[in-house]
Scaffold this motif. Sequence first.
Motif, PDB file in Angstrom:
ATOM      1  N   ASN A  98       0.927  -1.017  -0.544  1.00 21.44           N
ATOM      2  CA  ASN A  98       0.480   0.201  -0.302  1.00 21.44           C
ATOM      3  C   ASN A  98       0.381   1.318  -0.260  1.00 21.44           C
ATOM      4  O   ASN A  98       1.345   1.930   0.879  1.00 21.44           O
ATOM      5  CB  ASN A  98      -0.449  -0.050   1.634  1.00 21.44           C
ATOM      6  N   GLU A 100       0.374   3.941   0.201  1.00 25.39           N
ATOM      7  CA  GLU A 100       0.240   5.240   1.452  1.00 25.39           C
ATOM      8  C   GLU A 100       1.002   5.005   2.692  1.00 25.39           C
ATOM      9  O   GLU A 100       1.208   5.780   3.235  1.00 25.39           O
ATOM     10  CB  GLU A 100      -1.642   5.550   1.601  1.00 25.39           C
ATOM     11  N   THR A 101       0.535   3.502   3.533  1.00 23.15           N
ATOM     12  CA  THR A 101       0.653   2.871   4.576  1.00 23.15           C
ATOM     13  C   THR A 101       1.842   2.609   4.812  1.00 23.15           C
ATOM     14  O   THR A 101       2.874   2.582   5.880  1.00 23.15           O
ATOM     15  CB  THR A 101      -0.115   1.985   5.170  1.00 23.15           C
ATOM     16  N   ASN A 103       2.502  -0.976   3.661  1.00 17.22           N
ATOM     17  CA  ASN A 103       2.435  -1.907   4.345  1.00 17.22           C
ATOM     18  C   ASN A 103       2.729  -2.758   3.217  1.00 17.22           C
ATOM     19  O   ASN A 103       1.546  -2.693   1.745  1.00 17.22           O
ATOM     20  CB  ASN A 103       1.005  -2.416   4.879  1.00 17.22           C
TER      21      ASN A 103
END
Length: 337
Positions: A98, A100-101, A103
């Motif tokens: 991901n 944005e994160t 992760n």
Amino acid sequence: MKFVDSAKIYVKAGNGGNGCMSFRREKYVPKGGPDGGDGGRGGHVFLKAHRQMSTLLDFRYRKHYEAQRGVHGQGAKKNGKMGKDIVIPVPCGTVVRNTETGNLIADLTEDGEELLVARGGKGGKGNPHFASSTHQAPRYAEPGGKGESLEIELELKLIADVGLVGFPNAGKSTLISAMSAAKPKIADYPFTTLVPNLGIVQYRNYNSFVMADIPGIIEGAAEGKGLGLQFLKHIERTQVLAVLVSADSEDIAGEYALLLKEMEKFDPQMLHKPRVLLITKMDIVPEGFSCPAFGDDVRVLQVSSITGLGLEELKDALWEKIEPSRDVSQECKTESE
């Protein structure tokens, strides 16, 4: 084909179709009940690993993927069709994160492995679902749900059995071309190899293994100098490391120690992999050459890709280290089945 090993793409699953608010209208049926159909589910977005793919190049030209939305419900209890799913092919060895994160979402290593990366929105319910004994003519239908959307980062880490590690001009490309059908660019100057190369090495009894040649490492590669940081990741998955040092090096032991140091700084787990040390270019060995002692824990082989010296012994040594991991992998696969 241009080699690309990272990309960012935006994926959007389809929205669900709206439920329909409708009432039965027929001759001689003056008080027809609610008959609105449900909306269809929005299309999902999948990633699917393909062993035929070897690069993320396609994602440099297309960065936006959107699945079809579900069809709205209609009167006479006609449900809307589901939106079509999108299946995006990626190479085996693709790591999905991901953006944005940061992760980790998945690590796609097996051919045919699928990942649902964005789920389509649910279809809305038609007004018959909201009828009750006290409210027989509901004038409400549910809207379709929103499909998931996100930006994902794709990172390709090649899957090979043996990774060749060495300084520029250590003879990695010549070795892989001598042992397999791979045809990398070969020349007598540093950084001839600018992208990783894979070659399939045929072994006895119809066995084979995959060898990966990465661009040469220089001191400071783990911090991003040269091409090291960009390509060291491609030997993270390898079962065995073959460390190459040229016979005409002024300090064979020093070069070997420096290569191990760079790998350890990048990922300490690399030093736990089985490895062999190859003294290459024995066809141009300087007069009075003497191979330094490395101890019993280091397997040292002297090879020449030009004359073929030591190549069969090298295949045996590599297979001896590859075969145990193959057996463990097969056992795990059998148990899971």
